[in-house]
Design an enzyme around this catalytic site. Structure first.
Site, mmCIF file in Angstrom:
data_model
loop_
_atom_site.group_PDB
_atom_site.id
_atom_site.type_symbol
_atom_site.label_atom_id
_atom_site.label_comp_id
_atom_site.label_asym_id
_atom_site.label_seq_id
_atom_site.Cartn_x
_atom_site.Cartn_y
_atom_site.Cartn_z
ATOM 1 N N LEU A 211 7.299 28.394 -6.660
ATOM 2 C CA LEU A 211 8.185 28.960 -7.677
ATOM 3 C C LEU A 211 8.289 28.022 -8.856
ATOM 4 O O LEU A 211 8.230 26.804 -8.686
ATOM 5 C CB LEU A 211 9.595 29.114 -7.092
ATOM 6 C CG LEU A 211 9.821 30.148 -6.003
ATOM 7 C CD1 LEU A 211 11.237 30.022 -5.464
ATOM 8 C CD2 LEU A 211 9.599 31.542 -6.573
ATOM 9 N N GLU B 84 19.572 33.860 -3.799
ATOM 10 C CA GLU B 84 19.548 33.341 -2.429
ATOM 11 C C GLU B 84 19.571 31.819 -2.476
ATOM 12 O O GLU B 84 18.902 31.219 -3.312
ATOM 13 C CB GLU B 84 18.243 33.779 -1.724
ATOM 14 C CG GLU B 84 17.971 35.263 -1.776
ATOM 15 C CD GLU B 84 16.507 35.605 -1.425
ATOM 16 O OE1 GLU B 84 15.836 34.789 -0.765
ATOM 17 O OE2 GLU B 84 16.052 36.690 -1.822
ATOM 18 N N LYS C 285 18.482 28.162 -1.938
ATOM 19 C CA LYS C 285 17.144 27.598 -1.737
ATOM 20 C C LYS C 285 17.250 26.542 -0.646
ATOM 21 O O LYS C 285 17.734 25.432 -0.864
ATOM 22 C CB LYS C 285 16.637 26.984 -3.045
ATOM 23 C CG LYS C 285 15.207 26.507 -2.960
ATOM 24 C CD LYS C 285 14.701 26.114 -4.336
ATOM 25 C CE LYS C 285 13.241 25.765 -4.331
ATOM 26 N NZ LYS C 285 12.907 24.665 -3.435
ATOM 27 N N ARG D 141 2.766 26.156 5.246
ATOM 28 C CA ARG D 141 2.263 26.587 3.945
ATOM 29 C C ARG D 141 0.940 25.906 3.596
ATOM 30 O O ARG D 141 0.048 26.513 3.036
ATOM 31 C CB ARG D 141 3.305 26.268 2.872
ATOM 32 C CG ARG D 141 2.866 26.597 1.483
ATOM 33 C CD ARG D 141 3.998 26.354 0.501
ATOM 34 N NE ARG D 141 3.606 26.783 -0.816
ATOM 35 C CZ ARG D 141 2.898 26.056 -1.662
ATOM 36 N NH1 ARG D 141 2.514 24.858 -1.309
ATOM 37 N NH2 ARG D 141 2.575 26.531 -2.839
ATOM 38 N N GLU E 202 11.992 29.735 5.833
ATOM 39 C CA GLU E 202 12.132 28.289 5.837
ATOM 40 C C GLU E 202 12.607 27.795 7.190
ATOM 41 O O GLU E 202 13.618 28.260 7.710
ATOM 42 C CB GLU E 202 13.169 27.951 4.751
ATOM 43 C CG GLU E 202 13.059 26.597 4.166
ATOM 44 C CD GLU E 202 12.005 26.503 3.055
ATOM 45 O OE1 GLU E 202 11.283 27.502 2.784
ATOM 46 O OE2 GLU E 202 11.907 25.417 2.475
ATOM 47 N N LYS F 195 15.380 36.538 -7.549
ATOM 48 C CA LYS F 195 14.199 37.408 -7.509
ATOM 49 C C LYS F 195 14.550 38.767 -8.097
ATOM 50 O O LYS F 195 15.605 39.317 -7.748
ATOM 51 C CB LYS F 195 13.734 37.601 -6.060
ATOM 52 C CG LYS F 195 13.370 36.312 -5.358
ATOM 53 C CD LYS F 195 13.105 36.511 -3.874
ATOM 54 C CE LYS F 195 12.936 35.163 -3.193
ATOM 55 N NZ LYS F 195 13.000 35.242 -1.730
ATOM 56 N N LYS G 84 17.632 24.871 -9.902
ATOM 57 C CA LYS G 84 17.977 23.678 -9.133
ATOM 58 C C LYS G 84 19.402 23.217 -9.427
ATOM 59 O O LYS G 84 19.901 23.370 -10.538
ATOM 60 C CB LYS G 84 17.005 22.538 -9.477
ATOM 61 C CG LYS G 84 15.563 22.797 -9.066
ATOM 62 C CD LYS G 84 15.428 22.826 -7.563
ATOM 63 C CE LYS G 84 13.989 22.876 -7.089
ATOM 64 N NZ LYS G 84 13.313 21.598 -7.147
ATOM 65 N N CYS H 109 -7.030 -5.179 -15.579
ATOM 66 C CA CYS H 109 -8.352 -5.659 -15.991
ATOM 67 C C CYS H 109 -8.287 -6.609 -17.178
ATOM 68 O O CYS H 109 -9.302 -7.186 -17.565
ATOM 69 C CB CYS H 109 -9.270 -4.480 -16.309
ATOM 70 S SG CYS H 109 -8.851 -3.633 -17.829
ATOM 71 N N CYS I 50 -4.681 1.292 -21.651
ATOM 72 C CA CYS I 50 -5.660 0.244 -21.417
ATOM 73 C C CYS I 50 -6.966 0.711 -22.045
ATOM 74 O O CYS I 50 -7.394 1.844 -21.844
ATOM 75 C CB CYS I 50 -5.837 0.052 -19.913
ATOM 76 S SG CYS I 50 -7.359 -0.779 -19.464
ATOM 77 N N CYS J 218 -12.101 -0.856 -16.003
ATOM 78 C CA CYS J 218 -10.775 -1.115 -15.445
ATOM 79 C C CYS J 218 -10.694 -0.566 -14.018
ATOM 80 O O CYS J 218 -10.744 0.644 -13.815
ATOM 81 C CB CYS J 218 -9.696 -0.487 -16.307
ATOM 82 S SG CYS J 218 -8.048 -0.733 -15.621
HETATM 83 S S1 IVH Z 1 10.638 32.693 -2.245
HETATM 84 C C1 IVH Z 1 6.841 33.879 -4.306
HETATM 85 N N1 IVH Z 1 13.072 32.273 -1.355
HETATM 86 O O1 IVH Z 1 11.225 27.085 -2.145
HETATM 87 C C2 IVH Z 1 8.129 33.416 -3.786
HETATM 88 N N2 IVH Z 1 11.579 30.422 -1.442
HETATM 89 O O2 IVH Z 1 10.044 26.223 -4.651
HETATM 90 C C3 IVH Z 1 8.000 32.401 -2.707
HETATM 91 N N3 IVH Z 1 12.508 28.320 -0.584
HETATM 92 O O3 IVH Z 1 7.874 27.328 -1.122
HETATM 93 C C4 IVH Z 1 9.219 31.702 -2.273
HETATM 94 N N4 IVH Z 1 14.485 29.124 -0.043
HETATM 95 O O4 IVH Z 1 9.681 26.745 0.628
HETATM 96 C C5 IVH Z 1 11.881 31.726 -1.632
HETATM 97 N N5 IVH Z 1 15.233 32.054 -0.551
HETATM 98 C C6 IVH Z 1 14.050 31.509 -0.819
HETATM 99 C C7 IVH Z 1 13.779 30.150 -0.579
HETATM 100 C C8 IVH Z 1 12.514 29.629 -0.921
HETATM 101 C C9 IVH Z 1 13.711 28.047 -0.059
HETATM 102 C C10 IVH Z 1 11.425 27.338 -0.780
HETATM 103 C C11 IVH Z 1 10.075 27.760 -0.250
HETATM 104 C C12 IVH Z 1 9.158 27.780 -1.431
HETATM 105 C C13 IVH Z 1 9.864 26.837 -2.356
HETATM 106 C C14 IVH Z 1 9.475 27.138 -3.796
#
Ligand code: IVH
Length: 696
Positions: free
Chosen positions: A96, A132, A134, A155, A190, A306, A330, A427, A442, A448
């Site tokens: 993402l 959702e 993360k 993954r 996850e 999403k 984040k 170097c 450099c 080098c």
């Molecule tokens: S969706 C195409 N949903 O975040 C969409 N990811 O930074 C794929 N993750 O690799 C991911 N919670 O490991 C999605 N509710 C959530 C998530 C989530 C954690 C992690 C996941 C992904 C990473 C991306």
């Protein structure tokens, strides 16, 4: 020993001092090897580590009879780990994009509105998005066949992961069978460890004198990647499901609908997830979760939004490897204070000298940080940071820790300001700063060792050749011992198998594995190959654009050579690629003009099978492989969506008209481009004709 032998130049060392110095270096390098390989927590920069080894090698070269039995030159870092079987994901596991602020999120949402015409034209239509948490764990993919768990994989690099089925079967949250699901269903989510479980596990580990984990994420990763699933079974792992991969039938039309299905099948779905409408709603949820996140029983590092409607998700599609319909927001990075003990200089693969803050180790966001980047000379000046200062360090997610502020104290003014070196610490070549550039570089280029080693490390790195069992440390060691000098040497390591097997940490079996891993990578897609070369400013996205435009290695090389003339068609074609400007073009041309680089390319071409770019040509579309230019206003969809659709069908979209253009799609208001197309006798289509051609 008279004075401190570590400060004496190698050529001035007396024999007795050399004995002591070799002993000291052996112990010191062994300490750093342990920190790097066993604890994943290096204490010094790679450049400093390399300097220690270089000094050891130089002393040994002068006094060969003093080489110790435990000399670092006889050892490489870590044994090659026995691995899991590989699983190719039926649909890649993508990552993402990130946003860190409200403004960036607003931009992301605007991007969606600008991409979908009905949303652009009518601001009143709401965009529903799921929000959702993360989860900070490891993403996995679970493949169910006829309702039964068949395979579970990590993954990995997104395309190929590791088969951890046996381990995942021990996770209580993961159902072994599900009913009412499509015949083929991949559920993604996850694996994580709850905070309380993590604390209990660490307490038990400490009691047993076993390894304690730095944070729940590492504990989850370490527990899942056990070769013995009995060990995983004893570890308290949990799971949240949130996405799908390959499915035989999609019986839902929204993300929210899918989350409900997941719950129905018996998967844990995060209870804090919400369906939101628009920016304010998303921000309110984000702020509420952030305020309460310390009280959640598991770690989260942000929110994932999403687009709820599946048809919109499909139309929005992907930009390189991340969806246009989802984003991670984040949480603010954690900041802590610590003391700046020293400033060291690292030399990167393009020769950039990066100042690194050597810190009194502190825990930031669950990870012990002892080094942070200071970026460049300007940043040091702007912060007015001096050795001995107390500094504020920030670490956001997977971003490199940074020094963001100096805490002024009484001693600050008396401390000397940092003087940026005028030469390369590795170097000794002059280090120069080009006018208008932030970086000091450099000028040693190929002589080098730091640049050479960093380039080689990049070459084997995960997104490049990704050679299993050949990590950065091995590359550094092999380089120092003369086993490899150029990228092609890596593919000739098979010829030195006996020598490698003699090295500590290696044996016949691990060498055999390395040779197999190398053979596996002799066939490589053009875009990875280009990326692996480490040309300045050519990242994965640019490498892909180049591969897509030129198709195969020979054509690309010929075009780059021809583009050296800025008046050539080749130069025009290069800078006409959407995403490549004159600066990148200059770096590409410079790379290909360098005779040494041409030699490296010839050498590699002889050893490897570089796979031409696979245009999605078998899309069966009449526009596959064609070059299209859009001009004027489009009625049915936005320019962005039109471009994305054309590309998905295997066409190239160019910004300007040339003899190489196949179709020009001209809407109302088309001007000079349409005129030029007609002059050149190209096919000019109306938008309706275009839509008919691509099938709606
Ligand atoms: S969706 C195409 N949903 O975040 C969409 N990811 O930074 C794929 N993750 O690799 C991911 N919670 O490991 C999605 N509710 C959530 C998530 C989530 C954690 C992690 C996941 C992904 C990473 C991306």
């Amino acid at each position: 020993m008279s004075g401190d032998a570590r400060d004496v130049a190698v050529e001035d060392l007396a024999e007795l001092d050399a004995v002591l110095e070799l002993k000291r270096l052996a112990a010191e390098i062994a300490k750093h090897d342990r920190a790097y390989h066993q604890k994943d927590a290096p204490l010094i920069s790679d450049a400093e580590y390399d300097a220690l080894r270089a000094r050891n090698d130089a002393i040994e070269a002068r006094f060969p009879h003093l080489v110790r039995a435990d000399s670092p030159s006889r050892r490489v870092g870590a044994p090659v780990a026995e691995g899991f079987a590989k699983v190719t994901h039926a649909r890649p596991m993508l990552s993402l994009g990130n946003v860190f602020s409200d403004a960036e999120l607003a931009d992301f949402l605007d991007g969606i509105r600008r991409f979908l015409k009905e949303l652009r034209d009518d601001p009143a239509i709401p965009v529903e998005m799921t929000s959702e948490p993360k989860i900070d764990g490891l993403s996995i993919s679970l493949r169910y066949q006829d309702g039964r768990l068949a395979t579970g994989a990590t993954r990995g690099d997104g395309a190929v992961g590791e088969d951890v089925t046996a381990n995942l079967r021990t996770v209580a949250d993961i159902p072994e069978t599900i009913s009412g699901a499509p015949a083929v269903l991949e559920v993604r989510g996850e694996v994580y460890m709850r905070k309380a479980d993590f604390a209990a596990l660490n307490a038990a580990q400490a009691d047993a004198g076993a390894k304690v984990f730095a944070n729940p994420r590492n504990a989850a990763a370490g527990s899942l990647r056990q070769l013995d699933s009995n060990i995983t079974a004893r570890r308290p792992l949990s799971f949240f499901a949130y996405a799908w991969g390959d499915v035989s039938e999609t019986a839902w039309d929204s993300q929210w609908g899918f989350l409900e299905r997941l719950r129905g099948w018996g998967f844990p779905v995060n209870p804090e997830s919400r369906l939101c409408r628009g920016l304010d709603d998303l921000l309110a949820h984000y702020n509420a979760i952030n305020a309460g996140r310390m009280d959640l029983p598991y770690d989260i590092d942000g929110m994932v939004y999403k687009v709820n409607r599946l048809d919109w998700q499909q139309r929005l599609g992907f930009v390189s490897r991340a969806p246009r319909w989802a984003i991670a927001h984040k949480f603010p990075a954690e900041r802590v204070q610590t003391r700046l003990n020293a400033i060291s200089i690292q030399v990167g693969r393009t020769g950039t000298l990066t100042p690194v803050a050597e810190l009194e180790p502190v825990t930031v966001g669950g990870v012990v940080v002892s080094r942070a980047t200071l970026h460049n000379a300007d940043q040091i000046a702007a912060l007015d940071v001096r050795v001995g200062d107390t500094v504020v360090v920030q670490r956001a997610g997977d971003v490199i820790p940074q020094v963001v502020e100096v805490v002024r104290d009484d001693g600050h003014d008396a401390r000397p300001a940092f003087e940026f070196p005028g030469e390369c610490p590795i170097c000794g070549s002059k280090a120069m700063r080009e006018p208008g550039e932030a970086a000091t570089r450099c000028t040693g280029g190929l002589i080098c060792p730091a640049q050479a080693v960093e380039r080689l490390k990049h070459f084997v790195s995960r997104d490049a050749f990704d050679i299993e069992g050949l990590g950065g440390k091995h590359v550094g060691n092999f380089y120092h011992d003369g086993l490899i000098r150029t990228p092609a040497d890596i593919f000739r390591l098979g010829g030195r198998a006996a020598e490698i097997a003699e090295r500590e940490g290696w044996g016949e079996k691990s060498v055999e594995k390395l040779i197999d891993a190398l053979d596996e990578r002799r066939r490589i897609p053009l875009e990875r190959f280009i990326y692996a070369l480490g040309i300045r400013q050519v990242g994965q996205a640019t490498a892909r654009l180049l591969a897509k435009t030129y198709g195969d290695l020979a054509a690309w090389r010929a075009a780059m050579a021809a583009a050296a003339d800025p008046d050539s068609d080749a130069y025009a074609e290069l800078t006409n690629i959407d995403g490549i400007g004159p600066a990148v073009a200059e770096d590409l041309v410079a790379f290909h003009a360098e005779p040494h680089n041409r030699e490296v390319l010839d050498d590699l071409a002889a050893l490897l099978d570089v796979i031409p770019f696979e245009a999605p040509a078998d899309t069966g579309s009449p526009i596959a492989g064609k070059t299209v230019v859009f001009t004027g206003t489009l009625e049915a969809m936005t320019r962005g969506e039109a471009k994305a659709r054309a590309e998905a069908l295997g066409a190239k979209v160019a910004g300007s008209v040339s003899r190489k253009t196949d179709y020009v799609v001209a809407g109302p208001g088309a001007g000079s481009k349409e005129k030029k197309a007609r002059e050149l006798g190209l096919t000019v289509l109306t938008e309706d004709e275009w839509l008919e051609l691509i099938g709606g």
